[in-house]
Design an enzyme around this catalytic site. Structure first.
Site, PDB file in Angstrom:
ATOM      1  N   GLU A  52     -32.484  26.987   2.872  1.00 50.11           N
ATOM      2  CA  GLU A  52     -32.289  27.005   3.778  1.00 50.11           C
ATOM      3  C   GLU A  52     -34.373  26.805   3.885  1.00 50.11           C
ATOM      4  O   GLU A  52     -34.517  25.859   4.999  1.00 50.11           O
ATOM      5  CB  GLU A  52     -32.420  28.394   4.583  1.00 50.11           C
ATOM      6  CG  GLU A  52     -31.664  28.058   5.825  1.00 50.11           C
ATOM      7  CD  GLU A  52     -31.470  29.089   6.616  1.00 50.11           C
ATOM      8  OE1 GLU A  52     -31.587  30.016   6.369  1.00 50.11           O
ATOM      9  OE2 GLU A  52     -32.130  28.845   8.229  1.00 50.11           O
TER      10      GLU A  52
ATOM     11  N   ARG B 152     -23.850  38.515  -9.872  1.00 47.19           N
ATOM     12  CA  ARG B 152     -22.786  39.206  -9.640  1.00 47.19           C
ATOM     13  C   ARG B 152     -21.492  38.733 -10.010  1.00 47.19           C
ATOM     14  O   ARG B 152     -20.886  39.124 -10.762  1.00 47.19           O
ATOM     15  CB  ARG B 152     -22.076  39.536  -7.806  1.00 47.19           C
ATOM     16  CG  ARG B 152     -23.217  40.642  -7.389  1.00 47.19           C
ATOM     17  CD  ARG B 152     -22.683  40.623  -5.325  1.00 47.19           C
ATOM     18  NE  ARG B 152     -24.184  40.041  -5.385  1.00 47.19           N
ATOM     19  CZ  ARG B 152     -23.987  38.920  -4.457  1.00 47.19           C
ATOM     20  NH1 ARG B 152     -23.406  39.294  -3.256  1.00 47.19           N
ATOM     21  NH2 ARG B 152     -25.436  38.794  -4.427  1.00 47.19           N
TER      22      ARG B 152
END
Ligand code: AMP
Length: 181
Positions: A101, A64
């Site tokens: 994560e 993006r």
């Protein structure tokens, strides 16, 4: 709408709960970029601090960051450089690993895309923990680029990424804040 009226860009960003997994609210910019005036205003607002600065290149983070960064490069009259996920660029690359994560990820840039001393702006749609942006900054500084500033449409301030960049003496310019994750 008259051209002098400001759009609230926050109204054009769609929030999708539990995507890509439970507990995450995905801030979707496709609804913003589909809106002609909203997209144009976001590019103007992202570029506003830089129009009178000497900038050599805009650097966009896949994917993006390409949408906003490409339009910003055009607006500022400078070149655009993509930072991509591993294995996508055809030439010789420099790479930087960063933690997710679970596990790690790697971003890459063509080794000759930014020359030592070039003044660049780093762009992505959103900053959360800052892990992606910090990896990109390390990549750029590693080839001798000067990261004049970073720019994001959306900041998630509770996740602390923008503060981490400022601690590294990188300017952070954002347009819209959302509380929480
Ligand atoms: P971070 O590395 O944690 O700052 O995450 C930033 C990257 O993950 C950006 O490329 C964003 O597009 C994406 N991202 C992280 N959180 C969200 C979210 N809540 N909504 C949309 N994109 C996100």
């Amino acid at each position: 709408m008259s051209s002098s009226e400001k759009i609230d860009l926050k109204d054009l960003i769609r929030s999708i709960p539990d995507y890509p997994k439970r507990g995450i609210i995905f801030r979707d910019i496709t609804s913003l970029i589909a809106h002609a005036e909203g997209f144009r205003q976001s590019i103007r607002d992202l570029c506003a601090p830089y129009v009178d600065l000497q900038i050599d290149k805009v650097i966009g983070i896949e994917a993006r960051g390409f949408i906003f960064g490409g339009a910003m490069a055009d607006y500022l009259g400078v070149g655009f450089v993509p930072i991509r996920k591993q294995g996508k660029l055809p030439g010789a690359v420099v790479a930087q690993d960063y933690s997710l994560e679970y596990g790690t990820d790697r971003i890459e840039m063509h080794a000759d895309a930014v020359a030592p001393g070039e003044r660049v702006i780093l762009v992505d749609d959103l900053i959360a923990t800052g892990g992606t942006a910090i990896a990109a900054i390390e990549l750029l500084q590693g080839v001798g680029g000067e990261v004049v500033s970073s720019a994001f449409v959306i900041d998630l301030p509770d996740l602390g990424g923008a503060s981490l960049l400022r601690e590294r003496n990188v300017n952070v310019h954002t347009l819209v804040d959302f509380e929480g994750h």
